[in-house]
Design a protein around this motif. Structure first.
Motif, PDB file in Angstrom:
ATOM      1  N   LYS A 220      26.009  11.432  -8.258  1.00 16.16           N
ATOM      2  CA  LYS A 220      24.654  11.971  -8.066  1.00 16.16           C
ATOM      3  C   LYS A 220      24.468  12.407  -6.604  1.00 16.16           C
ATOM      4  N   PHE A 222      26.804  13.165  -4.538  1.00 12.26           N
ATOM      5  CA  PHE A 222      27.684  14.311  -4.356  1.00 12.26           C
ATOM      6  C   PHE A 222      26.974  15.587  -4.812  1.00 12.26           C
ATOM      7  N   VAL A 226      26.278  18.852  -2.614  1.00 11.37           N
ATOM      8  CA  VAL A 226      26.865  20.151  -2.972  1.00 11.37           C
ATOM      9  C   VAL A 226      25.768  21.204  -3.104  1.00 11.37           C
ATOM     10  N   ARG A 232      26.085  27.999  -4.946  1.00  7.45           N
ATOM     11  CA  ARG A 232      26.996  28.625  -5.918  1.00  7.45           C
ATOM     12  C   ARG A 232      28.107  27.659  -6.294  1.00  7.45           C
ATOM     13  N   ALA A 233      28.582  26.885  -5.320  1.00  5.11           N
ATOM     14  CA  ALA A 233      29.578  25.876  -5.628  1.00  5.11           C
ATOM     15  C   ALA A 233      28.964  24.817  -6.543  1.00  5.11           C
ATOM     16  N   ALA A 235      26.761  25.443  -8.895  1.00  8.17           N
ATOM     17  CA  ALA A 235      26.829  26.016 -10.248  1.00  8.17           C
ATOM     18  C   ALA A 235      28.251  25.918 -10.784  1.00  8.17           C
ATOM     19  N   PHE A 236      29.233  26.124  -9.920  1.00  5.33           N
ATOM     20  CA  PHE A 236      30.633  26.040 -10.333  1.00  5.33           C
ATOM     21  C   PHE A 236      30.981  24.609 -10.748  1.00  5.33           C
ATOM     22  N   ALA A 237      30.361  23.635 -10.085  1.00  2.07           N
ATOM     23  CA  ALA A 237      30.612  22.237 -10.434  1.00  2.07           C
ATOM     24  C   ALA A 237      29.830  21.835 -11.678  1.00  2.07           C
ATOM     25  N   GLY A 238      28.964  22.738 -12.169  1.00  6.65           N
ATOM     26  CA  GLY A 238      28.186  22.437 -13.361  1.00  6.65           C
ATOM     27  C   GLY A 238      26.925  21.642 -13.074  1.00  6.65           C
ATOM     28  N   PHE A 239      26.455  21.679 -11.814  1.00  4.49           N
ATOM     29  CA  PHE A 239      25.227  20.967 -11.457  1.00  4.49           C
ATOM     30  C   PHE A 239      24.048  21.921 -11.615  1.00  4.49           C
TER      31      PHE A 239
ATOM     32  N   GLU B 313      29.019  29.288 -16.254  1.00  5.12           N
ATOM     33  CA  GLU B 313      28.021  29.223 -15.179  1.00  5.12           C
ATOM     34  C   GLU B 313      26.762  29.924 -15.664  1.00  5.12           C
ATOM     35  N   ILE B 334      29.553  24.905 -17.965  1.00  8.34           N
ATOM     36  CA  ILE B 334      30.914  25.018 -17.433  1.00  8.34           C
ATOM     37  C   ILE B 334      31.701  23.725 -17.635  1.00  8.34           C
ATOM     38  N   HIS B 352      31.891  29.014  -3.170  1.00 11.41           N
ATOM     39  CA  HIS B 352      31.790  29.085  -4.623  1.00 11.41           C
ATOM     40  C   HIS B 352      32.877  28.187  -5.249  1.00 11.41           C
TER      41      HIS B 352
END
Lengths: 357, 526
Positions: A220, A222, A226, A232-233, A235-239, B313, B334, B352
């Protein structure tokens, strides 16, 4: 000769920790200048302001009493600011927590049990979280800037409290003073010894430790870091950005509300128009001075608490307005933001020389 | 190594750099560099990532101040205090990483960087005309936030050209252009040099250096290792100078059979959520076990949107729009898709694919916190993060994919571009995913790292994984792909066997030959 700021190749770890110390030093120096300008002996005034509060037991206790709400609100804000969510309305959430939590002593005065106290704390958190939910919803649904909405709600909450204690919640036997009934028994926070230090201090410290652990050891925390650092990272991590806004507002609002009910159930003992010397705003300084790190917030909370007591000290002993405390807090925030520049930049002296032509 | 002593008297010498040194602390990014640029010539600056090319040009452009040495402009030694001074002298630069304000339009961004006398009211018109002339079409009113990397680069190029520079510095300008666009750019550069302009050209693409440049300076570890005539060298001898040893050739194991379909896109439609984004229109594609399918296309034709739609995403209301290993996962996020043994590598590594301020182990956690792959989980809910497991994965990735960093668990942002890309790719390949989707696998990466990454992709596919590569680099596509499809304005062509495709055919598809008429009718809406 020309002074320039040059970007560092890497953020300076040293300055990350040295910046608050530098800011405190600059605040003390400029504070001395301010005292001198007011015609006071600067060294004496600074001594009364910063050292005197630590020289006897009652004032140390008073510092701890003031530090409790600052730390409790500050740790919530430190998490929130880390996520790049800007809740500026902790003062209002504190007020909302105090109002909602006070329902139990005012309307259920005869319910005397440890459970009643727990219920008060829970209602306090709920009150703060509910008020904080408004800017969160507006930001997510309509993209409204949360800095403005959370700040404006402070005045709404304070005026609501004002109306309640002058109107419907006024103590009928209170000689028409704008105050609620005095809280009693289990509706007051447990105290330690015969002093003024209360359970709220323990709650604040434990909360800070838990949040430190959450921020640095759990997924959490983390997620918070992030999303705050690189959306954007995230979103890439799925958060989810949306869930993060909710999490931050509910957490920081809830903790501010908890601080509010603890204040009225502790040092104050009843509802009245003024329940906080701007703890909710000062906690913003606490969060930044503590490097948005819950452990750092504990120390920053203590320092800002000293500034309150020191402000009272210079008022009593030198006859200076207690608004001095606010001047010092303002200078401190100004200097800390200024010194933080040095984390990413270094100052260089450039010798002027014939440039292009 | 300085073999340039006799040129001082030559009238065409525009800029000379003598014994230029730049130190960051103890680290010498540039050590005693000598360089001579002549008017009317294109000079190549070659070197691997981290060799010191960017540091050198930033000093010439005034963005960095040298520690020692001198810069001589038209016979006069001077100090270039800042980029504004450089621009006044007539030095223009197109950076590899653009510094543009995302919230402003193309014209506003250009206007900000121009000296006041050039900020005229017909600026937007001039931008449109100039960009069209040079084959770099730009809409002056478009918001930068909505533009692709390639389009952002065009802004920088056009901004420089508006100032009619005497020396133009270009940092990897063709990385995001189609062959046709690159040719148009070369024509532009040739025209500029014929007009007497000097060009300092930084590139990894040795073929284009041979095609375009008159001289070359090669840097390694901050020092000049060779100054030579690229026409007399081959791409492989140039590469040897750059890396100091011969470059490993990518090995293809041909004869293989594509197996079952592991990734399928079925009439994937997605409206863009920003006004200048690209809508995806009826995209159909199958990627089978054991094959690499590549999607070619010019930057900004929907590659980013397509990646977001496949990775989850950006989710899709239609369950069947994306099918991974027979699971319809249009509405799956994702991490749900990752749990189907699928891995993703986005185009932008910094911000990203990885967080620059975070350590490498934290960046492992970034994409792997939701998957276990049968191994030890990297975190256990509220019970905390498993640092030991993260460190184990990190050193394994570093070893297997040759990630070089100052310390084992350095900040990701401190790695050079090539090493960070190897890390970001290696982090996903380390899972041995059944399906891999990768956007621009080797963008801005040096030759050594690119060869390693491409080899790793081929090896993974030959072990039976399905790989989808989105790339703007045709050399890369032909090196990797079994089948090739082309994306243009959000529409995807049919995929054909790579052996049956030529560059010309792909170029035609890139300019929209496969688009359905329905789209051209609605073209005004873009």
């Amino acid at each position: 000769m020309q002074l320039i700021l040059e970007k560092r190749a890497q953020a300076s770890r040293l300055m990350h920790f040295a910046s608050p110390l530098l800011a405190i030093t600059l605040t003390v120096l400029l504070g001395g200048v301010v005292f001198a300008a007011m015609g006071q002996p600067p060294l004496t005034a600074l001594y009364i302001y910063f050292i005197d509060p630590l020289t006897n037991l009652w004032s140390i206790e008073e510092v701890l009493v003031k530090a409790a709400p600052l730390v409790l609100i500050g740790v919530g804000l430190s998490v929130t600011f880390r996520a790049n969510v800007w809740n500026i309305g902790a003062e209002g959430q504190l007020t909302a927590g105090a109002i909602l939590g006070a329902i139990i002593p005012i309307f259920f005065a005869e319910w005397q049990s440890p459970l009643a106290f727990v219920a008060m704390l829970a209602l306090g958190m709920l009150g703060g979280a509910l008020l904080a939910a408004i800017p969160a919803f507006l930001k997510i649904r309509f993209g409204v800037n949360e800095i403005l909405t959370s700040l404006m709600l402070v005045y709404i909450a304070q005026l609501l409290l004002d109306w309640l204690v002058r109107g419907p919640w006024k103590d009928p036997h209170g000689y028409n003073f704008p105050k609620s009934v005095a809280f009693d028994g289990w509706h007051l926070i447990p105290m330690f010894g015969d002093g003024r230090v209360h359970l709220g201090l323990i709650i604040a410290l434990v909360t800070a430790l838990i949040l430190y652990w959450v921020m640095h050891r759990t997924i959490k925390g983390f997620e918070v870091r992030v999303i705050g650092n690189a959306p954007r990272a995230g979103a890439f991590a799925g958060f989810s950005q949306t869930k993060m806004v909710w999490f931050c507002f509910l957490l920081s609002g809830g903790l501010a509300g908890l601080a509010g009910i603890i204040e009225v159930a502790g040092p104050i003992g009843q509802l009245q128009p003024n329940i906080s010397p701007n703890y909710g705003f000062t906690a913003i300084i606490v969060a930044f001075l503590g490097r948005l790190n819950p452990i750092g917030v504990i120390f920053a909370g203590l320092l800002l608490a000293i500034s309150y007591i020191g402000g009272e000290g210079v008022q009593i002993e030198l006859g200076i307005s207690d608004k001095t405390a606010q001047v010092f807090q303002g200078m401190l925030l100004f200097f800390i933001l200024m010194c933080d520049t040095l984390i990413h930049y270094r100052v260089r002296l450039l010798k002027a020389k014939g440039g292009a032509q | 190594m300085s073999s340039t002593s006799s040129v001082e008297n030559s009238p065409q010498v525009l800029l000379e750099v003598r014994a230029l040194t730049k130190k960051f602390g103890d680290f010498a990014a540039n050590q005693s560099i000598d360089l001579v640029l002549e008017a009317g010539k294109t000079h190549a600056l070659l070197g691997e990532n981290g060799a010191g090319k960017s540091t050198l040009v930033k000093m010439i452009y005034g963005a960095l101040q040298p520690t020692a040495g001198s810069i001589i402009w038209q016979g006069q030694e001077l100090k270039i205090d800042n980029p504004a001074t450089a621009r006044e002298l007539g030095i223009g630069m197109v950076f590899q990483h653009f510094s543009l304000f995302e919230a402003l339009t193309v014209a506003e961004n250009i206007s900000l960087a121009l000296p006041p006398q050039l900020r005229t009211h017909d600026l937007e018109e001039r931008i449109a005309t100039l960009s069209k002339d040079y084959g770099l079409p730009l809409n002056p009113h478009a918001l930068v936030a909505d533009l692709s990397v390639g389009e952002r680069q065009r802004i920088e190029i056009v901004r420089c050209l508006l100032q009619e520079p005497r020396l133009l510095i270009m940092d990897e300008p063709t990385a995001v252009l189609t062959p046709q666009e690159a040719d148009a750019l070369f024509a532009t550069l040739n025209r500029l040099t014929q007009e007497g302009c000097a060009v300092l050209y930084i590139s990894h693409r040795l073929e284009e250096v041979k095609q375009l440049c008159h001289d070359a300076t090669i840097l390694r570890h901050g020092e000049v290792v060779a100054q030579l005539d690229p026409q007399e060298e081959t791409a492989s001898t140039l590469a040897q100078h750059m890396v100091g040893s011969s470059v490993h050739e990518v090995r293809r194991h041909d004869s293989h059979e594509a197996g079952e379909v592991l990734l399928q896109l079925l009439n994937l439609k997605q409206a863009s959520d920003t006004p200048f984004g690209v809508d995806l229109i009826d995209i159909n594609l199958q990627v089978r076990s054991g094959e690499i399918v590549a999607i070619a296309g010019v930057a900004g034709n929907g590659q980013g949107e397509l990646f977001a739609a496949i990775s989850g995403e950006q989710t899709n209301k239609d369950f069947d729009a994306v099918i991974i290993q027979d699971v319809s996962c249009g509405q799956l996020g994702i991490n749900g898709r990752r749990q189907l043994d699928t891995a993703f590598v986005p185009e932008e590594r910094n911000g990203h694919g990885a967080v620059g301020d975070f350590s490498l182990t934290e960046n492992i956690l970034l994409s792997r916190h939701a998957v276990t792959d049968g191994d030890v989980p990297v975190h256990k809910g509220w019970a905390g993060i498993n640092q030991a497991e993260l460190s184990r994965i990190n050193s394994h990735v570093a070893q297997t994919y040759d990630v070089r960093s100052a310390s084992v668990d350095a900040e990701a942002g401190s790695l050079s571009g090539g090493n960070l890309q190897k890390f970001v790719v290696g982090r996903e390949l380390d899972r041995q995913p059944k399906v891999l989707v990768i956007n621009q696998p080797t963008w801005g990466v040096d030759a050594g790292a690119a060869a390693l990454i491409r080899q790793a992709l081929i090896d993974l596919s030959r072990q039976g994984s399905a790989i989808l590569v989105i790339s703007q680099d045709l050399d890369e596509i032909f090196e990797l792909a079994d089948r090739i499809a082309v994306i243009s304005r959000g529409q995807l062509s049919e995929a054909h066997a790579a052996s049956e495709m030529t560059r010309e055919e792909i170029g035609l598809l890139m300019s929209g030959a496969h688009e359905k008429p329905t789209n051209t009718a609605s073209e005004g809406g873009h």
